[in-house]
Design a protein around this motif. Structure first.
Motif, mmCIF file in Angstrom:
data_model
loop_
_atom_site.group_PDB
_atom_site.id
_atom_site.type_symbol
_atom_site.label_atom_id
_atom_site.label_comp_id
_atom_site.label_asym_id
_atom_site.label_seq_id
_atom_site.Cartn_x
_atom_site.Cartn_y
_atom_site.Cartn_z
ATOM 1 N N GLY A 125 2.532 -6.067 -2.889
ATOM 2 C CA GLY A 125 3.712 -5.761 -2.084
ATOM 3 C C GLY A 125 4.572 -4.668 -2.702
ATOM 4 N N VAL A 126 4.795 -4.763 -4.016
ATOM 5 C CA VAL A 126 5.593 -3.751 -4.707
ATOM 6 C C VAL A 126 4.887 -2.395 -4.657
ATOM 7 N N ALA A 127 3.558 -2.416 -4.859
ATOM 8 C CA ALA A 127 2.808 -1.156 -4.836
ATOM 9 C C ALA A 127 2.876 -0.502 -3.460
ATOM 10 N N LEU A 128 2.788 -1.306 -2.408
ATOM 11 C CA LEU A 128 2.795 -0.749 -1.054
ATOM 12 C C LEU A 128 4.164 -0.234 -0.642
ATOM 13 N N SER A 129 5.199 -0.579 -1.391
ATOM 14 C CA SER A 129 6.526 -0.031 -1.099
ATOM 15 C C SER A 129 6.612 1.446 -1.469
ATOM 16 N N ASN A 130 5.627 1.918 -2.253
ATOM 17 C CA ASN A 130 5.547 3.337 -2.591
ATOM 18 C C ASN A 130 4.890 4.074 -1.437
ATOM 19 N N PRO A 131 5.530 5.104 -0.870
ATOM 20 C CA PRO A 131 4.955 5.814 0.291
ATOM 21 C C PRO A 131 3.562 6.364 0.031
ATOM 22 N N LYS A 132 3.332 6.872 -1.181
ATOM 23 C CA LYS A 132 2.025 7.435 -1.512
ATOM 24 C C LYS A 132 0.944 6.363 -1.439
ATOM 25 N N VAL A 133 1.252 5.183 -1.963
ATOM 26 C CA VAL A 133 0.283 4.090 -1.971
ATOM 27 C C VAL A 133 0.056 3.566 -0.560
ATOM 28 N N SER A 134 1.140 3.342 0.171
ATOM 29 C CA SER A 134 1.012 2.769 1.510
ATOM 30 C C SER A 134 0.258 3.701 2.460
ATOM 31 N N SER A 135 0.456 5.010 2.300
ATOM 32 C CA SER A 135 -0.226 5.964 3.165
ATOM 33 C C SER A 135 -1.735 5.920 2.958
ATOM 34 N N LEU A 136 -2.159 5.943 1.686
ATOM 35 C CA LEU A 136 -3.590 5.906 1.400
ATOM 36 C C LEU A 136 -4.176 4.539 1.718
ATOM 37 N N PHE A 137 -3.377 3.492 1.519
ATOM 38 C CA PHE A 137 -3.861 2.146 1.840
ATOM 39 C C PHE A 137 -4.129 2.020 3.339
ATOM 40 N N GLU A 138 -3.235 2.552 4.141
ATOM 41 C CA GLU A 138 -3.422 2.499 5.590
ATOM 42 C C GLU A 138 -4.692 3.233 6.007
ATOM 43 N N GLU A 139 -4.962 4.338 5.314
ATOM 44 C CA GLU A 139 -6.164 5.111 5.633
ATOM 45 C C GLU A 139 -7.428 4.380 5.208
ATOM 46 N N ARG A 140 -7.401 3.734 4.019
ATOM 47 C CA ARG A 140 -8.591 3.116 3.463
ATOM 48 C C ARG A 140 -8.821 1.695 3.976
ATOM 49 N N ALA A 141 -7.826 1.078 4.601
ATOM 50 C CA ALA A 141 -7.941 -0.329 4.986
ATOM 51 C C ALA A 141 -8.842 -0.558 6.190
#
Length: 299
Positions: A125-141
């Motif tokens: 949750g803390v990691a996904l609060s970072n825009p860079k992480v959340s953006s790539l996570f959305e792409e890779r999920a």
């Protein structure tokens, strides 16, 4: 250390730390994020085992490296590693509960299991609060990426070609020849071994993996000091076999480390169960049992 370099590299916490990343994904000390992520599965399970057996609050310091490992695996953005951890973690939890020897131990396992899950969710949750992480996570999920379904060089197309090649060349093409000829990976270790060495090689490889799973499963049912470690490596090994359906793992050195650990633990448990019969003849056992020194053996 590998996990720390991956996290430092991903967030650029030190000058030159980008050497520990590739394509915006953490690689740590590995050259491929798709290997770095699965490598962290067994250490995560091992710390989970240590936490579940902790007898004092002082042992909670292990939550810090546990969180670091989970974060590093997340930042590898390897879908296979994510699925590997979920499957291996579930199998580890079930086997640990199944081998519990008391109701108190079972409740403690459940409590620590909930704690570990909360820590993992918190880290993510803390990691996904970072825009860079959340953006790539959305792409890779997503389940499929563009290179999975590419009609010429996609993952699924490569698997289909490799399967046809196995049927056409039952004796195999030779080691690494498929990639040279087709400029394409099989993205499936079972097809990879089949197309390289033919049916004899491929079926022998699959038989060895199945034998390892069966022998490991039986050994887990026996009590011994190695049981905890055996459950950790067995769960991680099984997770890797599942991930091997979508990627070639035959060149992952840590996979052979897991296999060696698994066989070492299961053979130790098996040897302990049959040692008196295998090592001592009946007359020798009787002689030992008839002496004061043999009282412990007789018991």
């Amino acid at each position: 250390m590998a996990a720390a370099t991956g996290v430092v590299g991903y967030f650029g916490l030190l000058p030159g730390a980008e050497m520990f990343t590739e394509f915006g994904r953490a690689t740590g000390t590995f050259n491929d994020p798709n290997v770095f992520g699965p490598f962290l599965v067994a250490p995560i399970l091992f710390l989970g085992l240590k936490l579940s057996r902790a007898s004092s609050l002082r042992s909670l310091w292990m939550i810090a490296p546990f969180g670091l490992l989970v974060l590093a695996l997340l930042l590898s953005f390897s879908r296979g590693a994510w699925g590997n951890l979920l499957f291996s973690g579930a199998l580890f939890f079930v086997l640990t509960l199944a081998t519990s020897t008391s109701a108190r131990q079972t409740m403690r396992l459940i409590g620590f299991g909930i704690l570990v899950a909360l820590v993992g969710i918190g880290v993510i949750g803390v990691a996904l609060s970072n825009p860079k992480v959340s953006s790539l996570f959305e792409e890779r999920a997503s389940l499929t990426q563009s290179y999975d379904i590419d009609p010429e060089h996609g993952r699924f197309e490569g698997q289909a070609r490799a399967f046809r090649a196995v049927l056409e060349r039952p004796l195999g093409l030779g080691p690494s020849q498929w990639a040279v000829i087709n400029n394409l990976d099989t993205h499936n270790v079972y097809l990879h071994v089949l197309v390289a060495g033919g049916f004899l090689s491929g079926l022998a490889f699959i038989a060895f993996l199945l034998m390892t799973l069966v022998r490991g499963w039986r050994a887990i049912g026996r009590s011994g000091p190695e049981t905890g470690l055996l459950i950790v490596v067995y769960a991680a090994f099984a997770g890797h076999l599942g991930e091997a359906v979508i990627i070639d793992i035959d060149n992952w050195r840590h996979f052979y480390l897991l296999t060696g650990l698994l066989w070492g633990a299961l053979l130790a448990i098996e040897a302990r169960g049959r040692a008196p019969r295998a090592i001592l003849l009946p007359r020798a056992r009787a002689a030992i049992a008839g002496t004061p020194e043999g009282a412990g053996f007789r018991a």
